[in-house]
Design a protein around this motif. Structure first.
Motif, PDB file in Angstrom:
ATOM      1  N   ASP A  39       0.828  -1.213   0.000  1.00 27.55           N
ATOM      2  CA  ASP A  39       0.000   0.000   0.000  1.00 27.55           C
ATOM      3  C   ASP A  39       0.860   1.260   0.000  1.00 27.55           C
ATOM      4  O   ASP A  39       0.509   2.266  -0.624  1.00 27.55           O
ATOM      5  CB  ASP A  39      -0.937   0.015   1.215  1.00 27.55           C
ATOM      6  CG  ASP A  39      -2.079  -0.971   1.013  1.00 27.55           C
ATOM      7  OD1 ASP A  39      -2.370  -1.295  -0.156  1.00 27.55           O
ATOM      8  OD2 ASP A  39      -2.651  -1.434   2.017  1.00 27.55           O
ATOM      9  N   ILE A  42       2.125   1.796  -3.482  1.00 27.32           N
ATOM     10  CA  ILE A  42       1.030   2.307  -4.328  1.00 27.32           C
ATOM     11  C   ILE A  42       0.790   3.787  -4.033  1.00 27.32           C
ATOM     12  O   ILE A  42       0.550   4.587  -4.936  1.00 27.32           O
ATOM     13  CB  ILE A  42      -0.256   1.463  -4.104  1.00 27.32           C
ATOM     14  CG1 ILE A  42      -0.092   0.072  -4.702  1.00 27.32           C
ATOM     15  CG2 ILE A  42      -1.490   2.165  -4.674  1.00 27.32           C
ATOM     16  CD1 ILE A  42      -0.102   0.001  -6.217  1.00 27.32           C
ATOM     17  N   ARG A  43       0.907   4.149  -2.776  1.00 30.19           N
ATOM     18  CA  ARG A  43       0.644   5.554  -2.422  1.00 30.19           C
ATOM     19  C   ARG A  43       1.633   6.505  -3.110  1.00 30.19           C
ATOM     20  O   ARG A  43       1.310   7.636  -3.445  1.00 30.19           O
ATOM     21  CB  ARG A  43       0.729   5.725  -0.907  1.00 30.19           C
ATOM     22  CG  ARG A  43      -0.061   6.943  -0.461  1.00 30.19           C
ATOM     23  CD  ARG A  43       0.082   7.242   1.003  1.00 30.19           C
ATOM     24  NE  ARG A  43      -0.154   6.102   1.852  1.00 30.19           N
ATOM     25  CZ  ARG A  43       0.313   6.023   3.109  1.00 30.19           C
ATOM     26  NH1 ARG A  43       1.005   7.006   3.624  1.00 30.19           N
ATOM     27  NH2 ARG A  43       0.080   4.965   3.844  1.00 30.19           N
ATOM     28  N   HIS A  46       0.961   7.529  -7.339  1.00 31.01           N
ATOM     29  CA  HIS A  46      -0.104   8.350  -7.926  1.00 31.01           C
ATOM     30  C   HIS A  46      -0.332   9.576  -7.066  1.00 31.01           C
ATOM     31  O   HIS A  46      -0.087   9.562  -5.861  1.00 31.01           O
ATOM     32  CB  HIS A  46      -1.395   7.548  -8.110  1.00 31.01           C
ATOM     33  CG  HIS A  46      -2.035   7.085  -6.836  1.00 31.01           C
ATOM     34  ND1 HIS A  46      -3.106   7.725  -6.285  1.00 31.01           N
ATOM     35  CD2 HIS A  46      -1.737   6.046  -6.022  1.00 31.01           C
ATOM     36  CE1 HIS A  46      -3.470   7.087  -5.186  1.00 31.01           C
ATOM     37  NE2 HIS A  46      -2.639   6.071  -4.998  1.00 31.01           N
ATOM     38  N   THR A 275      -4.007   1.016 -16.662  1.00 26.56           N
ATOM     39  CA  THR A 275      -3.064   0.549 -15.640  1.00 26.56           C
ATOM     40  C   THR A 275      -1.776   0.016 -16.263  1.00 26.56           C
ATOM     41  O   THR A 275      -0.697   0.157 -15.694  1.00 26.56           O
ATOM     42  CB  THR A 275      -3.736  -0.569 -14.820  1.00 26.56           C
ATOM     43  OG1 THR A 275      -4.925  -0.029 -14.260  1.00 26.56           O
ATOM     44  CG2 THR A 275      -2.842  -1.074 -13.714  1.00 26.56           C
ATOM     45  N   GLN A 293      -9.876   7.270 -14.298  1.00 24.60           N
ATOM     46  CA  GLN A 293      -9.742   6.488 -13.067  1.00 24.60           C
ATOM     47  C   GLN A 293      -8.411   6.765 -12.414  1.00 24.60           C
ATOM     48  O   GLN A 293      -7.468   7.174 -13.088  1.00 24.60           O
ATOM     49  CB  GLN A 293      -9.747   4.999 -13.409  1.00 24.60           C
ATOM     50  CG  GLN A 293     -11.111   4.400 -13.538  1.00 24.60           C
ATOM     51  CD  GLN A 293     -11.022   2.884 -13.390  1.00 24.60           C
ATOM     52  OE1 GLN A 293     -10.517   2.369 -12.398  1.00 24.60           O
ATOM     53  NE2 GLN A 293     -11.508   2.188 -14.392  1.00 24.60           N
ATOM     54  N   TRP A 295      -5.883   5.094 -12.016  1.00 23.07           N
ATOM     55  CA  TRP A 295      -5.353   3.817 -12.527  1.00 23.07           C
ATOM     56  C   TRP A 295      -4.241   3.251 -11.645  1.00 23.07           C
ATOM     57  O   TRP A 295      -4.133   2.044 -11.474  1.00 23.07           O
ATOM     58  CB  TRP A 295      -4.791   4.011 -13.940  1.00 23.07           C
ATOM     59  CG  TRP A 295      -5.776   4.511 -14.942  1.00 23.07           C
ATOM     60  CD1 TRP A 295      -5.862   5.773 -15.447  1.00 23.07           C
ATOM     61  CD2 TRP A 295      -6.825   3.766 -15.568  1.00 23.07           C
ATOM     62  NE1 TRP A 295      -6.892   5.867 -16.346  1.00 23.07           N
ATOM     63  CE2 TRP A 295      -7.507   4.647 -16.446  1.00 23.07           C
ATOM     64  CE3 TRP A 295      -7.259   2.439 -15.478  1.00 23.07           C
ATOM     65  CZ2 TRP A 295      -8.592   4.238 -17.222  1.00 23.07           C
ATOM     66  CZ3 TRP A 295      -8.324   2.035 -16.252  1.00 23.07           C
ATOM     67  CH2 TRP A 295      -8.983   2.925 -17.106  1.00 23.07           C
ATOM     68  N   GLY A 297      -3.903   3.633  -8.530  1.00 20.37           N
ATOM     69  CA  GLY A 297      -4.358   3.373  -7.165  1.00 20.37           C
ATOM     70  C   GLY A 297      -4.796   1.914  -7.083  1.00 20.37           C
ATOM     71  O   GLY A 297      -4.018   0.994  -7.386  1.00 20.37           O
ATOM     72  N   ASN A 298      -6.068   1.688  -6.752  1.00 15.90           N
ATOM     73  CA  ASN A 298      -6.544   0.307  -6.579  1.00 15.90           C
ATOM     74  C   ASN A 298      -6.380  -0.570  -7.816  1.00 15.90           C
ATOM     75  O   ASN A 298      -5.998  -1.734  -7.692  1.00 15.90           O
ATOM     76  CB  ASN A 298      -7.997   0.301  -6.108  1.00 15.90           C
ATOM     77  CG  ASN A 298      -8.066   0.709  -4.646  1.00 15.90           C
ATOM     78  OD1 ASN A 298      -7.076   0.576  -3.916  1.00 15.90           O
ATOM     79  ND2 ASN A 298      -9.200   1.234  -4.219  1.00 15.90           N
ATOM     80  N   PRO A 299      -6.663  -0.038  -9.042  1.00 23.29           N
ATOM     81  CA  PRO A 299      -6.483  -0.934 -10.200  1.00 23.29           C
ATOM     82  C   PRO A 299      -5.047  -1.464 -10.319  1.00 23.29           C
ATOM     83  O   PRO A 299      -4.849  -2.648 -10.608  1.00 23.29           O
ATOM     84  CB  PRO A 299      -6.846  -0.037 -11.389  1.00 23.29           C
ATOM     85  CG  PRO A 299      -7.763   0.998 -10.819  1.00 23.29           C
ATOM     86  CD  PRO A 299      -7.276   1.240  -9.425  1.00 23.29           C
ATOM     87  N   ARG A 301      -2.919  -1.755  -7.813  1.00 23.77           N
ATOM     88  CA  ARG A 301      -2.721  -2.645  -6.662  1.00 23.77           C
ATOM     89  C   ARG A 301      -3.265  -4.035  -7.002  1.00 23.77           C
ATOM     90  O   ARG A 301      -2.583  -5.050  -6.796  1.00 23.77           O
ATOM     91  CB  ARG A 301      -3.463  -2.054  -5.457  1.00 23.77           C
ATOM     92  CG  ARG A 301      -3.191  -2.763  -4.166  1.00 23.77           C
ATOM     93  CD  ARG A 301      -4.054  -2.195  -3.038  1.00 23.77           C
ATOM     94  NE  ARG A 301      -3.617  -2.727  -1.764  1.00 23.77           N
ATOM     95  CZ  ARG A 301      -3.851  -3.966  -1.369  1.00 23.77           C
ATOM     96  NH1 ARG A 301      -4.522  -4.811  -2.144  1.00 23.77           N
ATOM     97  NH2 ARG A 301      -3.401  -4.389  -0.193  1.00 23.77           N
ATOM     98  N   ASP A 302      -4.487  -4.065  -7.554  1.00 24.05           N
ATOM     99  CA  ASP A 302      -5.095  -5.357  -7.909  1.00 24.05           C
ATOM    100  C   ASP A 302      -4.263  -6.073  -8.973  1.00 24.05           C
ATOM    101  O   ASP A 302      -4.094  -7.289  -8.918  1.00 24.05           O
ATOM    102  CB  ASP A 302      -6.523  -5.147  -8.442  1.00 24.05           C
ATOM    103  CG  ASP A 302      -7.445  -4.585  -7.364  1.00 24.05           C
ATOM    104  OD1 ASP A 302      -7.036  -4.611  -6.175  1.00 24.05           O
ATOM    105  OD2 ASP A 302      -8.542  -4.087  -7.701  1.00 24.05           O
TER     106      ASP A 302
END
Ligand code: BGC
Length: 726
Positions: A39, A42-43, A46, A275, A293, A295, A297-299, A301-302
């Protein structure tokens, strides 16, 4: 300097320890990233727009942001400071509501800076901008705009550094180095080929790859080698198909693998569409609210969890960001502090003085004679101030209230489309210097009234303006709002007519033969009125030289019609840059077309001679010559060295330049050595620069088509690897 990024978990080290050598920078960046959670990584990759939060947004970013262009939260646990980003091409810009006040020193357009041919001044002015940014709480400058001018109607040319890779790369490199010396990270942008604003978010910029290497990419290479920017901002447009920010060839192959660039690639604001741009070389999504989006961030990460984007790639993205922070020694000391605006204004003034170009001066019409009884001053809001260019680079000047007209218009940048005049009145500044002259102003709305006034005066000075703005090109080189008719009427009424241009680009001058003198003042910044008056009256000797070609008109140029003009925003369109690496003056030389004013041209109130040329060959070309001031007053010469023939191939290419302040009678010997990449061609198959053996012709002169001295040298020929540096 307090508060630089600690290089390990312990805080409070000295600055010397925070600026480790390159190996330990790499190692420590790796250590920090190794300790980061998924996390946290990822932070880092973006960020939001600083000042344009979406309504109701309360995400992690809205706290603590300085109101600038961008924000990336820090990670306190790892002592990684937040990135507070501001636009900074011509002063601290952006939304402008930052903590130390919305105003900043507003510098002249970057084209004016390039026209100084003065890298040291570029460093000084960028240093001033960096210090103001720091005082206002920013630690990243989104400066270093350096797309080569490929079109005389380009909407952002005023933000860039002209049409030549050596000049643009040298100036941008100096800007970056000066900014980063202050613990502020710098970018260069927009990578690459964002030469048109028309449909900038959808246009496919098509060009031969080798030609791109020899032109726009070479400019970026020069800037990277000289300045080591922390980050590179990729462009909105596509390049040969894929979007620039998701362009694996541009980002992974060329920038990172072949050139070995170690910093990070940040996107332009609203330039990310998926992404998988992460796989293609983009390291950070900026201004994420503008994209469809978040992109990265969560996308993202996933995608990492699924294994679609390998963890080692996310590590590399985070590593590049942290590494740049360490390499520069980023400051996180963003406490507001006072700014010495009067001292900084002097630097802006100096850029205007050196960057304004005297294009024509028949019968020594300038400088104005002290005994002139009556001057008709016409148009261009000259009773109030000087024009500035619009968009994200706009600065609110430190010297007072501006005049602003929201002119509106189509497209997403409509709200920012405002003509803004800085309060630096050429009229008042002239009056101060010509106390015994009657100066009468006419707004220039009606050619007949202006002509009547001109008829009654000894001299008429017409101010002509052209507003340029990010997000749109101008449809043609013609001055807007009937100003050509105005100038023609005034020139017909008074043969002593002088035109001062405040434009972001070259303009057609159908009245050129009818006027005595023309001054290109660009957008001259908040001290522009004074600089213009100083040059008109001779208090300052002009020394600016054109960093772009001024064609006679659009018909004479590479693209008589603006590509994709009138296409709706977002249309799927392309531009073919068929001129290849022959940008600007190189194309005019190749096509044997004589423009109105050549690249490099600029007159002075004194005269210079060039002599004693000696050339040395071998591995590269070394040129030595003398320049002498043979006039009666001090002035700065800008001698330029061009390659004219490369082993039998006719070319025109700037391979060196200098700027020499000379007293009357003073002579200086100058030696310049060419970067061999400027002498050869890039071979895409072998990924090498090839300098053919043979005889190389060189000219030394005062513009791209004015040779004072010519000579030749023999080169032994060589091949240079794609990552070769001097
Ligand atoms: C511009 C960039 C600028 C960014 C942030 C974009 O519209 O193209 O040059 O840095 O906005 O303001």
């Amino acid at each position: 300097m307090l508060g630089v990024l600690p290089v390990s978990a312990s805080i409070g080290r000295t600055r010397a320890e925070h600026r480790p050598g390159p190996d330990s920078v790499d190692r420590r960046a790796k250590e920090i990233v190794a300790r980061a959670t998924l996390d946290e990584k990822i932070r880092l990759v973006h960020g939001s727009t600083g000042g344009l939060q979406k309504a109701g947004e309360t995400g992690p970013y809205s706290q603590n942001t300085v109101d600038g262009a961008g924000y990336v939260p820090g990670i306190a646990r790892l002592n990684i400071p937040a990135l507070h980003e501001t636009d900074a091409s011509m002063g601290v810009g952006g939304a402008g509501n930052d903590r130390a006040g919305p105003r900043a020193t507003a510098f002249p357009a970057n084209l004016a800076l390039a026209a100084t041919f003065d890298p040291a001044l570029a460093g000084r002015s960028a240093g001033v901008i960096a210090s103001e940014a720091r005082a206002k709480g920013f630690n990243v400058l989104l400066g270093g705009g350096m797309n080569l001018t490929r079109d005389q109607r380009g909407g952002r040319n005023f933000e860039y550094l002209g049409e030549d890779p050596l000049l643009a790369g040298t100036i941008a490199g100096e800007q970056v180095a000066a900014v980063q010396r202050q613990g502020i990270l710098s970018t260069i942008k927009h990578f690459a080929l964002n030469a048109h604003e028309t449909n900038r978010k959808s246009v496919d910029a098509r060009i031969d790859r080798a030609a791109l290497r020899e032109s726009d990419l070479l400019a970026f290479q020069f800037a990277i080698e000289r300045g080591h920017p922390a980050s590179i901002m990729c462009a909105y447009n596509r390049v040969n198909g894929p979007w620039a920010c998701g362009n694996a060839w541009l980002l992974n192959d060329v920038l990172k693998t072949q050139w070995g660039y170690k910093g990070w690639v940040m996107s332009d604001w609203g330039a990310v569409h998926a992404t998988d741009y992460a796989l293609n070389g983009l390291d950070q999504q900026s201004g994420e609210q503008i994209d469809k989006q978040v992109w990265f961030g969560n996308p993202l990460r996933d995608a990492v969890v699924r294994g679609d984007v390998p963890m080692r790639r996310l590590d590399d993205m985070a590593y590049r960001i942290v590494r740049s922070m360490l390499a520069v020694g980023i400051t996180d000391d963003t406490a507001p502090r006072p700014i010495d605006y009067p001292a900084h204004a002097q630097v802006a003034l100096q850029v205007a003085r050196e960057g304004i170009v005297l294009l024509k001066n028949d019968a020594r019409a300038l400088p104005l004679a002290p005994g002139i009884k009556r001057i008709a001053l016409i148009g261009g809001n000259a009773q109030f101030g000087v024009l500035s260019g619009g968009g994200s680079s706009q600065v609110k000047p430190s010297n007072g209230e501006t005049r602003s007209i929201h002119i509106g218009g189509p497209g997403e940048m409509e709200g920012l489309r405002r003509e803004i005049w800085f309060p630096s009145s050429p009229n008042a500044e002239l009056q101060k210097r010509l106390a015994r002259t009657e100066i009468i102003f006419d707004p220039g709305q009606y050619p007949d009234s202006a002509a009547a006034l001109a008829r009654s005066a000894d001299i008429a000075i017409v101010f002509a303006t052209q507003y340029q703005f990010e997000g749109a090109d101008v449809p043609s080189m013609t001055l807007p709002s009937g100003q050509d008719e105005l100038i023609k009427a005034v020139a017909a009424a008074n043969r002593n007519t002088i035109v001062v241009l405040e434009t972001g680009d070259p303009v057609a001058m159908p009245w050129l033969k009818d006027v005595r003198a023309v001054l290109a003042a660009w957008y001259p910044g908040q001290e522009g009125g004074r600089a213009i008056a100083e040059i008109l009256t001779g208090e300052v000797n002009p020394s600016g030289h054109l960093p772009i070609t001024f064609p006679i008109d659009d018909a004479q140029s590479q693209r008589p019609a603006l590509p994709n003009l009138w296409q709706p925003d977002g249309a799927d369109v392309a531009v073919d840059y068929v001129e290849g690496s022959d940008v600007g003056y190189r194309w005019y030389a190749r096509e044997r077309r004589t423009p109105a004013f050549s690249f490099g041209h600029g007159l002075s109130y004194t005269d210079f001679t060039f002599s004693d040329l000696t050339l040395r060959g071998g591995k590269t070309i070394s040129v030595t010559f003398s320049v002498k001031n043979i006039g009666a007053r001090e002035g700065a010469a800008v001698p330029q060295v061009y390659l004219t023939n490369a082993a039998g191939r006719p070319v025109r290419r700037l391979i060196g330049f200098a700027r020499a302040d000379l007293k009357p009678g003073e002579r200086r010997s100058i030696t310049l050595q060419a970067d061999p990449r400027l002498l050869g061609r890039f071979d895409e198959a072998s990924k090498q620069w090839i300098v053919a053996p043979g005889t190389y012709g060189v000219m030394v002169g005062r513009s791209a088509d004015a040779a004072d001295l010519t000579g030749s040298a023999r080169l032994q020929g060589r091949r240079l690897a794609v990552d070769w540096t001097p």
